[in-house]
Design a protein around this motif. Structure first.
Motif, short mmCIF file in Angstrom:
data_model
loop_
_atom_site.label_atom_id
_atom_site.label_comp_id
_atom_site.label_asym_id
_atom_site.label_seq_id
_atom_site.Cartn_x
_atom_site.Cartn_y
_atom_site.Cartn_z
N ALA A 152 35.04 33.01 35.73
CA ALA A 152 34.97 32.53 37.10
C ALA A 152 36.35 32.21 37.67
N MET A 153 36.45 32.33 38.99
CA MET A 153 37.65 31.98 39.74
C MET A 153 37.30 30.97 40.83
N ASP A 154 38.34 30.36 41.40
CA ASP A 154 38.21 29.64 42.65
C ASP A 154 39.38 30.07 43.53
N ASP A 155 39.70 29.29 44.53
CA ASP A 155 40.75 29.70 45.47
C ASP A 155 42.15 29.68 44.85
N GLU A 156 42.30 29.13 43.65
CA GLU A 156 43.59 29.16 42.95
C GLU A 156 43.57 30.15 41.80
N GLY A 157 42.58 31.05 41.81
CA GLY A 157 42.54 32.09 40.79
C GLY A 157 41.69 31.73 39.59
N LEU A 158 41.95 32.41 38.50
CA LEU A 158 41.18 32.26 37.26
C LEU A 158 41.15 30.81 36.79
N LEU A 159 39.97 30.35 36.39
CA LEU A 159 39.81 28.97 35.93
C LEU A 159 40.12 28.88 34.44
#
Length: 437
Positions: A152-159
């Motif tokens: 999964a990612m969010d707005d800052e990239g890979l978690l």
């Protein structure tokens, strides 16, 4: 019988062919290229921005002055002149410790991924990749009969936490992932960029786990807001394979890319390339070499940045003004793409025929997941069309979405399609652990 679709060779195909399917993007090309259709679907650079007369003269000079060598066979690794120039290009991004001996020239960035898959992947091996990820990479891994597990990612990239859990989950099965495939800068399709702090975290996690990293960086020079973060390869030398291409900064039709590999692996990549294509095109390499030595290519990249920044802004403005409530999207600081999340209940794949009828094209999110999820998302490209054309495309797309929402309001819940999962922002970052394919 002429015109039949029956395949009489089914029982003769290799096992690796049986699961192959046409990509979402390839299937769209025939309709998206029609002049009456506003295409938000492809990933084509705006080649018309090149000084085409000067490029044509340069190519003519190459043929007339060096035709005896540029039209001949070359060497499997690529010319030393181009490999030296590639090292100079990479130094501008912060990779200052690269040797031309460790560069292998490839037929576009796609062959670089194919060579690495051939080198490392056996049938059934696990590859970790961002969710969503580049559709061409999924095709390569599928051809290698590997299993892709999305992280999964969010707005800052890979978690980082999701990556650690994906590694643990694979280990619990008694298996080990062969490598992490990542596009950390201006990611395709999500448009997000891995943050500075997370880059070090991701590298530390991979080093502790003994996990190789395949860094795909076709867009790193196309930053709209200052310099992009240093590539992963600029931070760690061992265990990181760096792939890039001249397709986004010069001309995709020449099909010239490269992979920078740890020295011990270089020779095997060369042998695999020779078995695959014998040698990359000497003429295409000569064209890139001349372009880099005789033309103001860094100024040209600035031109691309300005054009793409204007077009990104036009697309984001249109989305803000015209999209129905409940639609969200990423805000890229470089690259070519925006990743949109549809209002609850809309299905980007099911909606596609109606969008084409309304003369607008996009890529459904399903193409960017190995498991076919992502029906609640779509990828929108802003590099190819003019700002007014982008706005018209969003107007048409919004109209289709409004009709879909009105139909749901009239007829009620029809239920989600099989495999439908919502991906808020670039991915389901609030999901418990990684998204496993």
């Amino acid at each position: 019988m002429t015109g039949t679709t029956q395949d009489d060779y089914t029982d003769r195909y290799a096992r690796r062919v049986r699961g192959m399917t046409t990509s979402e993007i390839r299937a769209l090309f025939s309709v998206a290229s029609r002049p009456e259709v506003v295409s938000l679907a492809g990933g084509s650079p705006y080649i018309a921005a090149l000084p085409l007369d000067a490029v044509g003269e340069m190519l003519g000079d190459l043929a007339s002055q060096q035709g005896a060598t540029s039209l001949q066979y070359g060497i499997g690794q690529g010319t030393i002149e181009l490999r030296e120039q590639i090292c100079e290009v990479m130094s501008l991004s912060g990779i200052t410790n690269a040797s031309p001996d460790d560069v292998v020239v490839t037929v576009g960035g796609q062959q670089a991924l194919d060579l690495l898959a051939r080198l490392f992947l056996d049938p059934g091996d696990v590859v970790l990749a961002e969710g969503p990820t580049y559709v061409g990479a999924l095709g390569v891994f599928q051809a290698a009969q590997a299993q892709v597990r999305h992280v999964a990612m969010d707005d800052e990239g890979l978690l980082p936490a999701a990556l650690e859990e994906a590694i643990r989950a694979t280990a619990r099965e008694g298996r080990r992932a062969k490598f992490l495939y990542t596009i950390p800068t201006f990611q395709n399709p999500a448009g997000v960029t891995l943050s500075e702090a997370r880059r070090e975290q991701i590298l530390d996690i991979c080093e502790r786990a003994g996990l190789l990293v395949v860094e795909d960086d076709p867009y790193g020079m196309l930053s709209f807001e200052g310099d992009a973060p240093l590539p992963l390869r600029a931070r760690r030398r061992e265990g990181v394979f760096y792939c890039s291409t001249f397709s986004k900064t010069f001309a995709p039709g020449l099909r010239v890319g490269w992979v920078l590999a740890p020295h011990a692996v270089r020779e095997k990549l060369v042998m695999m390339s020779e078995a695959n294509v014998l040698c990359p095109s000497a003429f295409a390499q000569g064209a890139v070499t001349r372009y880099l030595t005789t033309m103001p290519w860094q100024e040209q990249i600035k031109v691309y940045r300005e054009i793409y920044r204007e077009r990104r802004d036009a697309l984001l403005s249109a989305l803000e003004d015209l999209m129905p409530a409940g639609t969200t999207w990423t805000r890229p600081t470089g690259g070519l793409f925006v990743w949109a999340t549809l209002p609850e209940g809309l299905d980007s794949k099911a909606m596609m025929p109606r969008a084409i009828a309304a003369r607008v094209a996009y890529v459904p999110g399903t193409g960017f997941y190995a498991d076919g999820t992502g029906r609640g998302n779509m990828r929108l490209n802003f590099s190819f069309s003019a700002p007014e054309r982008l706005r018209e495309g969003v107007r048409r797309l919004s109209g289709v979405m409004q009709q879909e929402l009105a139909m749901r309001a009239v007829f009620g819940e029809a239920g989600l399609q099989p495999g439908h999962q919502r991906r808020r922002g670039p991915a389901a970052a609030d999901a418990p652990g990684p998204d496993l394919a």
